[in-house]
Design an enzyme around this catalytic site. Structure first.
Site, PDB file in Angstrom:
ATOM      1  N   HIS A 190      20.324  -6.839 -57.307  1.00 12.26           N
ATOM      2  CA  HIS A 190      19.700  -6.663 -56.028  1.00 12.26           C
ATOM      3  C   HIS A 190      19.175  -7.296 -55.091  1.00 12.26           C
ATOM      4  CE1 HIS A 190      19.230  -2.327 -57.289  1.00 12.26           C
ATOM      5  NE2 HIS A 190      19.966  -2.012 -56.214  1.00 12.26           N
ATOM      6  N   ARG A 298      24.753   9.523 -41.878  1.00 11.42           N
ATOM      7  CA  ARG A 298      25.569  10.203 -43.114  1.00 11.42           C
ATOM      8  C   ARG A 298      23.924  11.025 -44.004  1.00 11.42           C
ATOM      9  NH1 ARG A 298      27.072   4.246 -44.567  1.00 11.42           N
ATOM     10  NH2 ARG A 298      29.808   4.829 -45.242  1.00 11.42           N
ATOM     11  N   ARG A 334      27.878  13.515 -39.656  1.00 12.25           N
ATOM     12  CA  ARG A 334      28.431  14.021 -40.753  1.00 12.25           C
ATOM     13  C   ARG A 334      28.316  15.279 -42.232  1.00 12.25           C
ATOM     14  NH1 ARG A 334      30.763   9.397 -44.426  1.00 12.25           N
ATOM     15  NH2 ARG A 334      29.068  10.107 -45.884  1.00 12.25           N
ATOM     16  N   GLU A 433      40.308   9.875 -43.277  1.00 13.04           N
ATOM     17  CA  GLU A 433      39.516   9.278 -43.899  1.00 13.04           C
ATOM     18  C   GLU A 433      41.119   9.959 -45.806  1.00 13.04           C
ATOM     19  OE1 GLU A 433      35.306   9.416 -45.541  1.00 13.04           O
ATOM     20  OE2 GLU A 433      35.697  11.700 -45.598  1.00 13.04           O
ATOM     21  N   ASN A 456      36.964   3.429 -45.139  1.00 17.22           N
ATOM     22  CA  ASN A 456      36.804   2.949 -47.663  1.00 17.22           C
ATOM     23  C   ASN A 456      37.272   3.969 -47.490  1.00 17.22           C
ATOM     24  OD1 ASN A 456      34.771   1.552 -45.292  1.00 17.22           O
ATOM     25  ND2 ASN A 456      33.069   2.721 -45.928  1.00 17.22           N
ATOM     26  N   ASP A 457      37.285   5.285 -47.311  1.00 11.24           N
ATOM     27  CA  ASP A 457      37.617   6.150 -47.813  1.00 11.24           C
ATOM     28  C   ASP A 457      40.018   6.085 -48.180  1.00 11.24           C
ATOM     29  OD1 ASP A 457      36.422   7.607 -49.912  1.00 11.24           O
ATOM     30  OD2 ASP A 457      35.666   8.803 -48.294  1.00 11.24           O
ATOM     31  N   ARG A 467      37.712   2.993 -55.048  1.00 12.89           N
ATOM     32  CA  ARG A 467      37.301   1.934 -54.493  1.00 12.89           C
ATOM     33  C   ARG A 467      35.993   1.182 -55.776  1.00 12.89           C
ATOM     34  NH1 ARG A 467      34.517   5.786 -50.000  1.00 12.89           N
ATOM     35  NH2 ARG A 467      32.364   4.652 -49.557  1.00 12.89           N
ATOM     36  N   CYS A 504      34.366   4.051 -38.345  1.00 17.29           N
ATOM     37  CA  CYS A 504      32.938   4.039 -39.240  1.00 17.29           C
ATOM     38  C   CYS A 504      32.872   3.315 -40.254  1.00 17.29           C
ATOM     39  CB  CYS A 504      32.871   5.204 -38.864  1.00 17.29           C
ATOM     40  SG  CYS A 504      32.815   6.545 -40.267  1.00 17.29           S
TER      41      CYS A 504
HETATM   42  C1  PEP Z   1      34.620   6.150 -45.153  1.00 16.28           C
HETATM   43  O1  PEP Z   1      34.958   6.540 -46.037  1.00 16.28           O
HETATM   44  O2  PEP Z   1      35.243   5.196 -45.144  1.00 16.28           O
HETATM   45  C2  PEP Z   1      32.933   6.330 -45.027  1.00 16.28           C
HETATM   46  C3  PEP Z   1      32.544   5.963 -43.494  1.00 16.28           C
HETATM   47  O3  PEP Z   1      32.210   7.392 -45.471  1.00 16.28           O
HETATM   48  P1  PEP Z   1      31.964   7.181 -47.313  1.00 16.28           P
HETATM   49  O4  PEP Z   1      31.999   4.691 -46.974  1.00 16.28           O
HETATM   50  O5  PEP Z   1      30.491   7.311 -46.808  1.00 16.28           O
HETATM   51  O6  PEP Z   1      32.567   7.477 -47.880  1.00 16.28           O
HETATM   52 MG    MG Z   2      34.273   8.386 -47.170  1.00 12.43          MG
END
Ligand code: PEP
Ligand code: MG
Length: 573
Positions: A190, A298, A334, A433, A456-457, A467, A504
């Site tokens: 942190h 989010r 979202r 995703e 990310n997903d 991840r 995103c």
């Molecule tokens: C993603 O999966 O790229 C995303 C933006 O959603 P989160 O990171 O909230 O899962």
């Molecule tokens: Mg996601």
């Protein structure tokens, strides 16, 4: 002259710091606690906990007031550690059974818990051990009156320590803390997150040898961008680093000067540059960095860490407050994305063998309308006065979009019957995703108004690697050609139906990837507020033709490394 020596660690927070060293030991600053009877000591401990809580609450409030919600959450978590009954009970037991003083008892109790966390072999939990120690040190200081870091700094200094807690950083005056170097510590600590947010250069993981050589007052130069530290640098080194420091400052000033300029490529293609946020405070920071709207709001924060579900009015208030920060601009919200590793106290999810492949995102919303319907109602109502766009997470098939649209129609019919003002036809988009969504993009583009790619997903599901699992982190490469091919596929299908495509996920905020994403066909980039100026600058340096050539080469690359090499060839300002 003293010998110059170079140490290499991890680049934790960018920036260069040059100045006299202070070798700091938070623990010795709290030693030598006086002791009384167990009852006296318990009363002192309670009073010290209250005092430490007030200090931590003040750090949290200062960060919230500055719109730094993410960093404020660190201290909210510290207050929860302080309220932990098990910690207090163990300290009380040590007071009674072992005759320890209050300061020693809290130190022992917290150290036991910290070691237990570290023994679990998980990077995230190990980093939390540092938080626990930081909290305990605050209590010890309240008991002994020992001076913290802020009180020990009386001028611009580079701090060298084994580890530093977030409270240490907050206690120091920014102009006194030029930077810090830790012999231990990891990139998820942190204190590192805080340093990045506050713009304090930092290097971590330098190794214990540094403490054997460093002395108070010695000159040190650290480069948080490369992860190096020079003890007793020579004049030439200092000059080189000062020049790099000046050009870094000039670049920062140039980025700030571009805040009001549009994100447009050199040949005139307009990219919508928007921000990811969870709170009105973050939306306000995004506006300050020139966001043209919110690309990903989010909504989980409102639902987590509370025993009940937030009602429609409470949700409406949040969406209105975010929209008020960016008047007239698109706000993409979202719907609730829990499941996977995010749990909802108000709606305990069943234990699953594979939670990331299980009941998550829109799958929960569609089967539990008592959760999704109030959210859709609140969004429709907020959409009466603002450009609210609704985005569905974790979509795999067109049928899911049709079901969500039916629920949206139901919410609209209810509001109409109740005579409540609401949006007539807000845009309804989907997140791309999972690989199936990209592969089904043609069908999805016929049902949805827009796509937003959650890289990310998409990366975790395409490469089948969790991840958050450090053992497979090497596979987790958003630039893997497999991920890029799915992005290209989604863009093509969307454009054929006249839909726009955003990114995103974190890749959207990586200026190194901006040209590539534009070349793949992305129309909108959504990123953390702090990344906006960097991405804007990258868009403005991109030509669409060069971006397309780059994307074409990346799509036939053999590996993420090869793509990375292609990106490194792109000239950036
Ligand atoms: C993603 O999966 O790229 C995303 C933006 O959603 P989160 O990171 O909230 O899962
Ligand atoms: Mg996601």
């Amino acid at each position: 002259m003293t010998e110059s020596r170079v140490f290499r660690g991890l680049a934790a927070a960018p920036g260069i710091a040059i100045g006299p060293a202070l070798v700091y030991d938070p623990v010795s600053a709290t030693a030598a606690a006086p002791t009384g009877t167990a009852t006296d000591e318990f009363a002192r401990l309670e009073a010290a906990i209250t005092q430490a809580d007030a200090t931590i609450a003040a750090h949290e409030a200062a960060l919230r007031a500055a719109g730094r919600d993410e960093e404020a959450e660190i201290f909210a978590a510290h207050r929860m550690i302080l309220a932990d009954v098990a910690l207090r009970e163990r300290a009380a037991e040590l007071l009674r059974s072992e005759g320890q003083g209050a300061a020693a008892a809290i130190a022992t109790a917290s150290e036991e818990q910290a070691r237990e966390l570290e023994s679990l072999g998980d990077d995230y939990l190990s980093a939390r051990a540092a938080d626990l120690r930081d909290v305990a040190v605050q209590v010890q200081r309240a008991l002994t009156g020992a001076r913290g870091l802020g009180e020990q700094l009386d001028g611009p200094t580079v701090v060298i320590a084994r580890d530093l807690g977030p409270s240490d950083l907050m206690s120091a005056r920014r102009e006194h803390l030029l930077g810090f170097a830790l012999t231990a510590g990891g990139l998820t600590a942190h204190s590192v997150i805080l340093a990045r947010g506050l713009g304090i250069p930092a290097v971590v993981g330098l190794g214990a040898e540094l403490l054997e050589h460093a002395a108070d007052g010695a000159t040190v130069a650290l480069d948080g961008g490369t992860g190096s530290l020079i003890l007793n640098p020579g004049t030439a080194e200092i000059e080189r680093l000062r020049a790099a420091q000046a050009s870094g400052a000039a670049r920062e000033a140039a980025l700030r000067a571009e805040v009001g300029l549009p994100a447009v490529t050199t040949d005139g293609q307009r990219i919508l540059l928007v921000a990811n946020a969870s709170t009105p405070a973050e939306a306000s920071t995004a506006r300050a960095w020139g966001a043209e709207g919110i690309g990903l709001l989010r909504t989980e924060l409102l639902f987590l860490e509370r025993p009940d579900l937030p009602g429609e009015e409470e949700q409406l208030a949040l969406y209105r407050a975010v929209a008020a920060e960016l008047p007239g601009m698109p706000i993409t919200v979202r719907t609730l994305d829990v499941g996977g590793d995010k749990h909802l106290p108000a709606f305990p999810l069943p234990k699953e063998e594979n939670p990331f492949l299980g009941w998550r995102g829109i799958r929960i919303g569609l089967s539990q309308p008592e959760i999704l319907l109030p959210q859709l109602r609140a969004l429709l109502r907020a959409g009466a006065e603002a450009d609210i766009r609704i985005m569905l997470p974790m979509v795999s098939t067109a049928a899911e979009v049709r079901q969500a649209r039916a629920l949206l129609d139901q919410a609209r019919a209810q509001l109409a019957a109740e005579g409540l003002p609401h949006a007539a036809r807000p845009q309804l988009g989907v997140m791309i995703e999972v690989p199936a969504a990209a592969l089904n993009a043609a069908a999805l583009a016929r049902e949805a108004d827009f796509f937003s790619i959650g890289t990310n997903d998409l990366t975790q599901y395409t490469l089948a690697c969790d991840r958050g699992n450090s053992r497979v982190a090497g596979l987790y490469q958003p630039l893997d050609p497999a991920v890029l091919r799915l992005i290209a596929m989604a863009c093509e299908a969307a454009h054929r139906e006249g839909r726009h495509v955003a990114v995103c996920g974190e890749l959207g905020g990586d200026p190194q990837a901006t040209a590539l994403l534009i070349g793949l066909g992305v129309d909108e980039l959504s990123c953390a507020p702090g990344a906006l100026p960097h991405v804007r600058s990258a868009v403005r340096a991109t030509s669409t033709a060069a971006a397309r050539t780059l994307a074409a080469r990346a799509l036939v690359a053999d590996s993420a490394d090869e793509v990375q090499n292609l990106l490194a060839e792109v000239e950036r300002p």
